[in-house]
Write a protein that holds these residues in place. Sequence first.
Motif: not given
Length: 372
Positions: A35-36, A65-70, A147-150, A171-174
């Motif tokens: 997840v990101i 947890l691959l990364a956190v983006c603000l 999976t990207i969590i927004s 690369k992104v699944k969902e």
Amino acid sequence: MKPIISLFKIAQRIFFISILLPALVFAQNRPVKKVIFETNMCATVDDVGALAVIHGLQNRGEAELLAVCLNATGDPDGAAAIDAINTWYGRGNIPVGIWKGPFPDPDTSKYMHALTRFPHDLDSESAPSALEVYRKVLLKQPDKSVTIISTGYLQNLDDLLRNEPELVAAKVKELVIMGAYQNDPEHFVLHNPQEAAQNVIKNWPTPLVFHLLGEGIMTGSGLKDTPEDNPVRMAYSMQLGSDIPDNASWDQMTVLYAVRGCADYFKKVYSGKGKLLTGYKWKLKKRHDSYLKALLPAESYAKIIEDLMTDPPRWQPKKVIYDTDMCADVDDVGGLAMLHAMANMHEVELLAVCFNEVHPYEAPAIGAINTW
């Protein structure tokens, strides 16, 4: 020679293994979710709770947890605060990227600066852009695995999609979005992200999952029982008061679905049309988009989330070598099974198994257990 084992002892060991093996099967059947976390951590504190939930799930071997983006950059301490939380969980090496573009009418935070008192080695000056982080992280991942969590605004994802559409598709699944699929008045509107939001929702190449669950799912008060050096506790205390009352859990619910899926928690609805306040409309089923409905009472979600939010750091797994005389009795098998269960939970790293008796089938037997 070992003494003869009583029937009671044998029954004890069989009972022990019968409890342990289902846990192993459960861990095997749940692949780790990559997840990101895309967050607007600043004005509200449930983003902090959501990051804590991700770390709790990673402690259990359910998430990576691959990364956190603000995406909300009004507060200059955002990158440092996120890095401080990750560092407290023993994961200070997780990349943190931030939105580097304009951000009109920024919010203020009651807790961000306080979190900079905790150990960290990143700030908004040294933090890379979210686009740089996405490029670097996604390139290393298997296809259709992320999976990207927004839980905030969509500027970072718009930037990614405009610059790296093939990388996203590969690369992104969902993409899981904390926001309404019809006329969301906040996440697709505040701070002037309408154009970015419409581009993401119109052109994103993978299914989108929307939800607005979290009101009435009250969590956070259990943080009072965590250590005072916990930055998650500090954030909730600064935001809500030193008594740390419970708070709604929108972002934590986003994480819960993103990592565990529907399970017995949610139902996906694929019918209907989505609509933005810009006037853009789309059919959910065309891209297999959906929105979530809750299947559990609020108290059940709260218990699940609170347990994950208050899970302490696991730090680094203990490195172990198992030296065994596995042969005449079965508790050695149970011991090896227990080590694998603990490895699934990232509590130990099993480096090797050594057999200290002589038996022609022992090496293949141990190998078969490890392979399973």
